[in-house]
Design an enzyme around this catalytic site. Sequence first.
Site, short mmCIF file in Angstrom:
data_model
loop_
_atom_site.label_atom_id
_atom_site.label_comp_id
_atom_site.label_asym_id
_atom_site.label_seq_id
_atom_site.Cartn_x
_atom_site.Cartn_y
_atom_site.Cartn_z
N LYS A 150 0.84 -1.20 0.00
CA LYS A 150 0.00 0.00 0.00
C LYS A 150 0.88 1.25 0.00
CE LYS A 150 -3.90 -2.30 2.15
NZ LYS A 150 -4.55 -2.74 3.38
N GLN A 157 -4.74 -1.42 9.64
CA GLN A 157 -4.70 -2.77 9.06
C GLN A 157 -5.28 -3.79 10.05
OE1 GLN A 157 -3.44 -3.50 5.84
NE2 GLN A 157 -4.36 -5.49 6.25
N ASP A 176 -11.28 3.04 4.18
CA ASP A 176 -11.74 1.65 4.09
C ASP A 176 -13.26 1.58 4.01
OD1 ASP A 176 -9.86 -0.34 3.85
OD2 ASP A 176 -9.42 -0.46 6.00
#
Length: 301
Positions: free
Chosen positions: A53, A97, A120
């Site tokens: 990422k 994460q 997200d």
Amino acid sequence: MTATLIDGKAFAAKVRAKVAEEVTRVKAAGVTPGLAVVLVGEDPASAVYVRNKGKQTVEVGMESFEHKLPAETSEADLLALIAKLNADPAVHGILCQLPVPDHIDADKVLDAIDPAKDVDGFHISNVGLLGTGQKAMVPCTPLGCLMMLRVHHGSLSGLNAVVVGRSNIVGKPMAQLLLRDSATVTIAHSRTKEIEALCRTADIVVAAVGRPEMVTGDWIKPGATVIDVGINRIDAGVKDDGSPRTKLVGDCHFDSCAEVAGAITPVPGGVGPMTIACLLANTLTACCRANGLDEPEGLTA
Ligand code: NDP
């Protein structure tokens, strides 16, 4: 194989190129989009995701802020970091994460992220906005599936879609997005009766189950589109040196589905690459919204 391959790698490269182009425009207006990724602990798979990422964030011209915290970090300290990132004007997207260690309540952490920076799309406010058809941050994996479906089909209006799986991160938001594009949507799950026959009614089948190769060709209506979200690592015999060999497969049995479907995404190289590309797209979208800049077209739902 008779189905057209929907090449997620190529799609993702196009999305990244478009994001990079838009980042140049946004920078010319005096802002550099920034993505903060928080990793707690040393889970090797998570570390690889975070590295990828960060690398792709920089490649499209954005700022990447990586926060790697030890596994014993307290929930309070993690929440304090999130609060700091929420207040930082250089940070437009925040991603924590998952999974986080057991002593941390993941829901509490996700709900602490400013919904405007929630790239997200997991914050309860974004779930509600998506569900009511308002401007939301949309979860990356279903957004990637939607982008590919839109390009492949043009309009999804009136198509019958079956989403297999009802998780909060894939199945449910996928169904909401298809509904928003006026598909007729059914969500199937582990208690669904006659799931094969149900899938055979669908113009679009999205499989997000986590069961290797569960959906086979006899579940698919001839000509239908199959989007395989699943990522499963299975045994594939032994290597020459005697060590175990594994391979990645989806939730769909590729060969049999590809004989019947009109189009299909492969695993790997289908939905997976689109997920990170959509994370970059969401960060750009969040940056534009935060700074009153025009949002790029085609990068959100
Ligand atoms: P979850 O385990 O959270 O959800 C799985 C869903 O599948 C549940 O709703 C479950 O139903 C349903 N299900 C399980 N067994 C069956 C069955 N036999 N028949 C019908 N439905 C069933 O998984 P996720 O949604 O998080 O992930 C799904 C897959 O997608 C996984 O392989 C994951 O690795 C992959 N994934 C891929 C991503 C990517 O970037 N490509 C990103 C995220 C996930 P019930 O609710 O009734 O238990």
